[in-house]
Design a protein around this motif. Structure first.
Motif, PDB file in Angstrom:
ATOM      1  N   LEU A   1       0.833  -1.208   0.000  1.00 52.69           N
ATOM      2  CA  LEU A   1       0.000   0.000   0.000  1.00 52.69           C
ATOM      3  C   LEU A   1       0.867   1.258   0.000  1.00 52.69           C
ATOM      4  CD1 LEU A   1      -2.804  -1.021   2.547  1.00 52.69           C
ATOM      5  CD2 LEU A   1      -2.969  -0.884   0.062  1.00 52.69           C
TER       6      LEU A   1
ATOM      7  N   THR B   1     -10.536   2.142  -0.159  1.00 46.38           N
ATOM      8  CA  THR B   1      -9.625   2.399   0.959  1.00 46.38           C
ATOM      9  C   THR B   1     -10.317   2.143   2.287  1.00 46.38           C
ATOM     10  OG1 THR B   1      -8.514   4.109  -0.351  1.00 46.38           O
ATOM     11  CG2 THR B   1      -8.114   4.115   2.013  1.00 46.38           C
TER      12      THR B   1
ATOM     13  N   GLY C   1     -10.106   6.154   7.125  1.00 46.68           N
ATOM     14  CA  GLY C   1     -10.093   5.904   5.684  1.00 46.68           C
ATOM     15  C   GLY C   1     -10.012   7.198   4.896  1.00 46.68           C
TER      16      GLY C   1
ATOM     17  N   PHE D   1      -6.459   8.509   4.903  1.00 50.07           N
ATOM     18  CA  PHE D   1      -5.646   7.750   3.943  1.00 50.07           C
ATOM     19  C   PHE D   1      -5.945   8.197   2.506  1.00 50.07           C
ATOM     20  CE2 PHE D   1      -5.097   4.434   7.313  1.00 50.07           C
ATOM     21  CZ  PHE D   1      -3.715   4.434   7.306  1.00 50.07           C
ATOM     22  N   GLN D   2      -7.238   8.383   2.217  1.00 49.11           N
ATOM     23  CA  GLN D   2      -7.602   8.834   0.878  1.00 49.11           C
ATOM     24  C   GLN D   2      -6.998  10.194   0.568  1.00 49.11           C
ATOM     25  OE1 GLN D   2     -11.811   8.475  -0.367  1.00 49.11           O
ATOM     26  NE2 GLN D   2     -12.134   7.241   1.468  1.00 49.11           N
TER      27      GLN D   2
ATOM     28  N   PHE E   1      -3.864   8.411  -1.172  1.00 48.40           N
ATOM     29  CA  PHE E   1      -4.402   7.759  -2.354  1.00 48.40           C
ATOM     30  C   PHE E   1      -5.137   8.681  -3.321  1.00 48.40           C
ATOM     31  CE2 PHE E   1      -4.318   4.270   0.890  1.00 48.40           C
ATOM     32  CZ  PHE E   1      -3.192   3.657   0.363  1.00 48.40           C
TER      33      PHE E   1
END
Length: 255
Positions: free
Chosen positions: A122, A171, A220, A223-224, A228
């Motif tokens: 990841l 995610t 999440g 993280f996005q 990401f």
């Protein structure tokens, strides 16, 4: 019922798909946008049935890519899987060749540090996203879908105001997968059992969309936002909007 069933981003493209069609818009080297509409294969009845069965549907989604790309998985992972299953009691009788030793080490690393390996994958993926346009197209994908679902608008001025964090992003599923694995590890020690149960339960939790799970969606979302996705420019948003509009048109004309 939502017309758009999902989407994905590429290095120079955005894909959206519905029940009947798949739309892919690409930003070409000369700056123009081309959109390709293709008819999706009819979903088999057995797959529709499986996706209605709790627990089983999560496992099916996990296994489905393996079924579709079975040749790739067979070539890449079968030797490691064999060594993984045999390394526990057969390490003493393993071959002394350098290749066998390397594969055995890799199998043991996967078995003993599986989630560390996933985290490394990841992290590598996040670096690729940040160093390329993939993150910008991913953000554009999220923002376009959010604009249509919340405002029924696909104008650039409305899309650009949307957050690039999306609750349905995969995610978030990965976050729930890690959480369920961590909790279940206190009750189960078998690696395969842990993976299967984590996938099954993690996907069901992901589908709940309860406000009590908000802290995990915040994780999440972080993280996005930081790993990401990246902030898209007008050029990236235009590609996502073109793909979305073409898919809506295809569905409307089909019906």
């Amino acid at each position: 019922m939502l017309i758009i069933k999902g989407g994905a981003a590429g290095f120079n493209s955005v894909v959206f798909y519905s029940e009947n069609f798949r739309s892919k818009s690409i930003r070409k080297n000369d700056g123009t946008i081309t959109t390709i509409i293709s008819k999706r294969k009819v979903v088999p009845n057995f797959e529709r049935l499986i996706m209605r069965i709790p627990l089983l549907r999560g496992l099916f989604l996990f296994v489905k890519p393996v079924i579709v790309l079975w040749k790739v998985y067979l070539i890449v992972f079968l030797p490691l899987l064999f060594l993984l299953l045999s390394s526990g009691g057969a390490s003493e009788g393993a071959s002394d060749s350098s290749m066998s030793s390397i594969l055995l080490i890799m199998a043991n690393l996967i078995f003993n540090h599986f989630w560390l390996l996933i985290a490394a994958i990841l992290a590598t993926f996040a670096i690729i996203i940040k160093l390329s346009n993939l993150g910008k197209y991913h953000g554009a994908e999220h923002m376009t879908d959010s604009s249509f679902n919340s405002l029924s608008s696909l104008t650039l001025s409305d899309v650009v105001k949307q957050s690039r964090i999306h609750n349905n992003c995969g995610t978030n599923f990965v976050v729930f997968l890690f959480v369920t694995y961590f909790i279940l590890s206190f009750f189960f020690s078998d690696f395969i059992v842990l993976i299967v149960l984590s996938v099954c339960l993690g996907y069901e939790v992901f589908l709940i969309k309860s406000r009590f799970l908000a802290p995990f969606y915040w994780i999440g979302g972080l993280f996005q936002y930081f790993l990401f996705t990246s902030k898209p420019s007008k050029e990236h948003l235009e590609v996502a909007i073109a793909s979305y509009k073409a898919l809506l048109t295809a569905e409307r004309d089909y019906k």
